[in-house]
Design a protein around this motif. Sequence first.
Motif, PDB file in Angstrom:
ATOM      1  N   GLU A 159       0.825  -1.209   0.000  1.00 12.00           N
ATOM      2  CA  GLU A 159       0.000   0.000   0.000  1.00 12.00           C
ATOM      3  C   GLU A 159       0.862   1.264   0.000  1.00 12.00           C
ATOM      4  O   GLU A 159       0.474   2.285  -0.549  1.00 12.00           O
ATOM      5  CB  GLU A 159      -0.912  -0.022   1.235  1.00 12.00           C
ATOM      6  CG  GLU A 159      -2.184   0.735   1.064  1.00 12.00           C
ATOM      7  CD  GLU A 159      -3.161   0.467   2.186  1.00 12.00           C
ATOM      8  OE1 GLU A 159      -4.120   1.251   2.276  1.00 12.00           O
ATOM      9  OE2 GLU A 159      -2.985  -0.496   2.963  1.00 12.00           O
ATOM     10  N   HIS A 164      -2.114   4.356  -5.466  1.00 11.54           N
ATOM     11  CA  HIS A 164      -3.412   3.839  -5.035  1.00 11.54           C
ATOM     12  C   HIS A 164      -4.370   3.568  -6.192  1.00 11.54           C
ATOM     13  O   HIS A 164      -5.206   2.670  -6.101  1.00 11.54           O
ATOM     14  CB  HIS A 164      -4.025   4.763  -3.990  1.00 11.54           C
ATOM     15  CG  HIS A 164      -3.283   4.686  -2.694  1.00 11.54           C
ATOM     16  ND1 HIS A 164      -3.543   5.507  -1.640  1.00 11.54           N
ATOM     17  CD2 HIS A 164      -2.262   3.893  -2.277  1.00 11.54           C
ATOM     18  CE1 HIS A 164      -2.740   5.226  -0.627  1.00 11.54           C
ATOM     19  NE2 HIS A 164      -1.939   4.255  -1.003  1.00 11.54           N
ATOM     20  N   HIS A 165      -4.237   4.298  -7.299  1.00  9.79           N
ATOM     21  CA  HIS A 165      -5.116   4.005  -8.440  1.00  9.79           C
ATOM     22  C   HIS A 165      -4.815   2.612  -9.011  1.00  9.79           C
ATOM     23  O   HIS A 165      -5.731   1.928  -9.482  1.00  9.79           O
ATOM     24  CB  HIS A 165      -5.032   5.093  -9.519  1.00  9.79           C
ATOM     25  CG  HIS A 165      -3.773   5.071 -10.321  1.00  9.79           C
ATOM     26  ND1 HIS A 165      -2.589   5.634  -9.884  1.00  9.79           N
ATOM     27  CD2 HIS A 165      -3.507   4.540 -11.540  1.00  9.79           C
ATOM     28  CE1 HIS A 165      -1.654   5.453 -10.799  1.00  9.79           C
ATOM     29  NE2 HIS A 165      -2.182   4.790 -11.819  1.00  9.79           N
ATOM     30  N   ALA A 168      -6.324   0.090  -6.510  1.00  7.57           N
ATOM     31  CA  ALA A 168      -7.775   0.046  -6.722  1.00  7.57           C
ATOM     32  C   ALA A 168      -8.115  -0.825  -7.931  1.00  7.57           C
ATOM     33  O   ALA A 168      -8.988  -1.698  -7.857  1.00  7.57           O
ATOM     34  CB  ALA A 168      -8.328   1.462  -6.906  1.00  7.57           C
ATOM     35  N   PRO A 175     -10.854   4.183  -7.490  1.00  2.00           N
ATOM     36  CA  PRO A 175     -10.031   4.855  -6.477  1.00  2.00           C
ATOM     37  C   PRO A 175     -10.867   5.439  -5.331  1.00  2.00           C
ATOM     38  O   PRO A 175     -10.436   5.431  -4.182  1.00  2.00           O
ATOM     39  CB  PRO A 175      -9.303   5.945  -7.263  1.00  2.00           C
ATOM     40  CG  PRO A 175      -9.206   5.389  -8.652  1.00  2.00           C
ATOM     41  CD  PRO A 175     -10.509   4.648  -8.850  1.00  2.00           C
ATOM     42  N   VAL A 176     -12.068   5.924  -5.627  1.00  2.00           N
ATOM     43  CA  VAL A 176     -12.941   6.468  -4.583  1.00  2.00           C
ATOM     44  C   VAL A 176     -13.355   5.363  -3.617  1.00  2.00           C
ATOM     45  O   VAL A 176     -13.330   5.553  -2.396  1.00  2.00           O
ATOM     46  CB  VAL A 176     -14.177   7.167  -5.209  1.00  2.00           C
ATOM     47  CG1 VAL A 176     -15.198   7.534  -4.152  1.00  2.00           C
ATOM     48  CG2 VAL A 176     -13.748   8.399  -5.993  1.00  2.00           C
ATOM     49  N   LEU A 178     -11.717   2.604  -3.016  1.00  2.00           N
ATOM     50  CA  LEU A 178     -10.537   2.262  -2.233  1.00  2.00           C
ATOM     51  C   LEU A 178     -10.320   3.281  -1.124  1.00  2.00           C
ATOM     52  O   LEU A 178     -10.039   2.903   0.026  1.00  2.00           O
ATOM     53  CB  LEU A 178      -9.291   2.183  -3.120  1.00  2.00           C
ATOM     54  CG  LEU A 178      -7.973   1.946  -2.365  1.00  2.00           C
ATOM     55  CD1 LEU A 178      -7.971   0.596  -1.657  1.00  2.00           C
ATOM     56  CD2 LEU A 178      -6.789   2.041  -3.324  1.00  2.00           C
ATOM     57  N   SER A 179     -10.444   4.542  -1.434  1.00  2.00           N
ATOM     58  CA  SER A 179     -10.261   5.583  -0.422  1.00  2.00           C
ATOM     59  C   SER A 179     -11.259   5.411   0.715  1.00  2.00           C
ATOM     60  O   SER A 179     -10.892   5.494   1.894  1.00  2.00           O
ATOM     61  CB  SER A 179     -10.438   6.972  -1.067  1.00  2.00           C
ATOM     62  OG  SER A 179     -10.294   7.984  -0.095  1.00  2.00           O
ATOM     63  N   ARG A 180     -12.504   5.131   0.390  1.00  2.00           N
ATOM     64  CA  ARG A 180     -13.525   4.911   1.429  1.00  2.00           C
ATOM     65  C   ARG A 180     -13.184   3.681   2.269  1.00  2.00           C
ATOM     66  O   ARG A 180     -13.332   3.705   3.490  1.00  2.00           O
ATOM     67  CB  ARG A 180     -14.902   4.756   0.797  1.00  2.00           C
ATOM     68  CG  ARG A 180     -15.449   6.049   0.255  1.00  2.00           C
ATOM     69  CD  ARG A 180     -16.817   5.868  -0.326  1.00  2.00           C
ATOM     70  NE  ARG A 180     -17.274   7.135  -0.877  1.00  2.00           N
ATOM     71  CZ  ARG A 180     -18.026   7.267  -1.956  1.00  2.00           C
ATOM     72  NH1 ARG A 180     -18.450   6.188  -2.608  1.00  2.00           N
ATOM     73  NH2 ARG A 180     -18.383   8.438  -2.374  1.00  2.00           N
ATOM     74  N   ARG A 182     -10.230   2.435   2.788  1.00  2.00           N
ATOM     75  CA  ARG A 182      -9.066   2.760   3.602  1.00  2.00           C
ATOM     76  C   ARG A 182      -9.470   3.583   4.826  1.00  2.00           C
ATOM     77  O   ARG A 182      -8.985   3.336   5.934  1.00  2.00           O
ATOM     78  CB  ARG A 182      -8.017   3.530   2.785  1.00  2.00           C
ATOM     79  CG  ARG A 182      -7.364   2.664   1.718  1.00  2.00           C
ATOM     80  CD  ARG A 182      -6.306   3.420   0.919  1.00  2.00           C
ATOM     81  NE  ARG A 182      -5.142   3.595   1.766  1.00  2.00           N
ATOM     82  CZ  ARG A 182      -4.525   4.765   1.958  1.00  2.00           C
ATOM     83  NH1 ARG A 182      -4.946   5.856   1.367  1.00  2.00           N
ATOM     84  NH2 ARG A 182      -3.477   4.827   2.754  1.00  2.00           N
ATOM     85  N   HIS A 183     -10.361   4.530   4.642  1.00  2.00           N
ATOM     86  CA  HIS A 183     -10.782   5.393   5.753  1.00  2.00           C
ATOM     87  C   HIS A 183     -11.651   4.617   6.744  1.00  2.00           C
ATOM     88  O   HIS A 183     -11.602   4.907   7.938  1.00  2.00           O
ATOM     89  CB  HIS A 183     -11.495   6.635   5.243  1.00  2.00           C
ATOM     90  CG  HIS A 183     -10.558   7.609   4.588  1.00  2.00           C
ATOM     91  ND1 HIS A 183      -9.551   8.247   5.270  1.00  2.00           N
ATOM     92  CD2 HIS A 183     -10.473   8.036   3.306  1.00  2.00           C
ATOM     93  CE1 HIS A 183      -8.881   9.018   4.439  1.00  2.00           C
ATOM     94  NE2 HIS A 183      -9.410   8.912   3.247  1.00  2.00           N
ATOM     95  N   ARG A 186      -9.408   2.535   9.354  1.00  2.00           N
ATOM     96  CA  ARG A 186      -8.412   3.214  10.215  1.00  2.00           C
ATOM     97  C   ARG A 186      -8.750   3.089  11.664  1.00  2.00           C
ATOM     98  O   ARG A 186      -9.784   2.970  12.142  1.00  2.00           O
ATOM     99  CB  ARG A 186      -8.274   4.676   9.837  1.00  2.00           C
ATOM    100  CG  ARG A 186      -7.514   4.824   8.548  1.00  2.00           C
ATOM    101  CD  ARG A 186      -7.247   6.257   8.263  1.00  2.00           C
ATOM    102  NE  ARG A 186      -6.498   6.297   7.005  1.00  2.00           N
ATOM    103  CZ  ARG A 186      -6.230   7.395   6.371  1.00  2.00           C
ATOM    104  NH1 ARG A 186      -6.621   8.546   6.852  1.00  2.00           N
ATOM    105  NH2 ARG A 186      -5.556   7.394   5.263  1.00  2.00           N
TER     106      ARG A 186
END
Length: 186
Positions: A159, A164-165, A168, A175-176, A178-180, A182-183, A186
């Motif tokens: 990671e 990150h793209h 994903a 990518p969006v 994946l970002s969600r 990841r968040h 946490r």
Amino acid sequence: MQELQPLIASLPPNAAAILDQQLRRKAVSQGETLVDQGDPAKDEILLLCGTAAAHISDPDGRQVCTALYAGPQIVTPQIARAKDGRSLVTIEVLTAGTIARIDADVLQDQMVADPDIRAWGNAALHRELVARGARDWALAALPAKDRLAWFRQDYPRAEARFPHHLIAAFLGMTPVTLSRARHSTR
């Protein structure tokens, strides 16, 4: 031969020396293409250091990441990434490094001649099949958050090493998404 050692540690010294003599080493630069989709694919590739990614492009130019490589690592064996002698994927260098190439037919001849090299080559193919099967299962069976957890377990430190793209795309999400994911972990 030192940079090659992690990849051939299972080979006895005489078999390692035979294999080492056949390898052609080359420094590679960021953005360099190791093989293009549709081009002849006749080499086995060992990524000695650096990172690379394999992707498939459709006629409209959309890309799907099919593999991530962080050296030292054996790139997907030619038999699994080519059809009728043509590459099914493009492999691009992400960070500068070093590769070693060997003609697939030469390696196959060495595998026939030397049982240790044969076991080494078969083990590399086996690892690839297991990894592909695990990824296929994760893509088909897991929601995005669980795919990310699987990725983190099976690809530790990746990671931080890969864009990150690409992660994903490798995980079959945007990518969006994946970002969600990841968040939310946490």
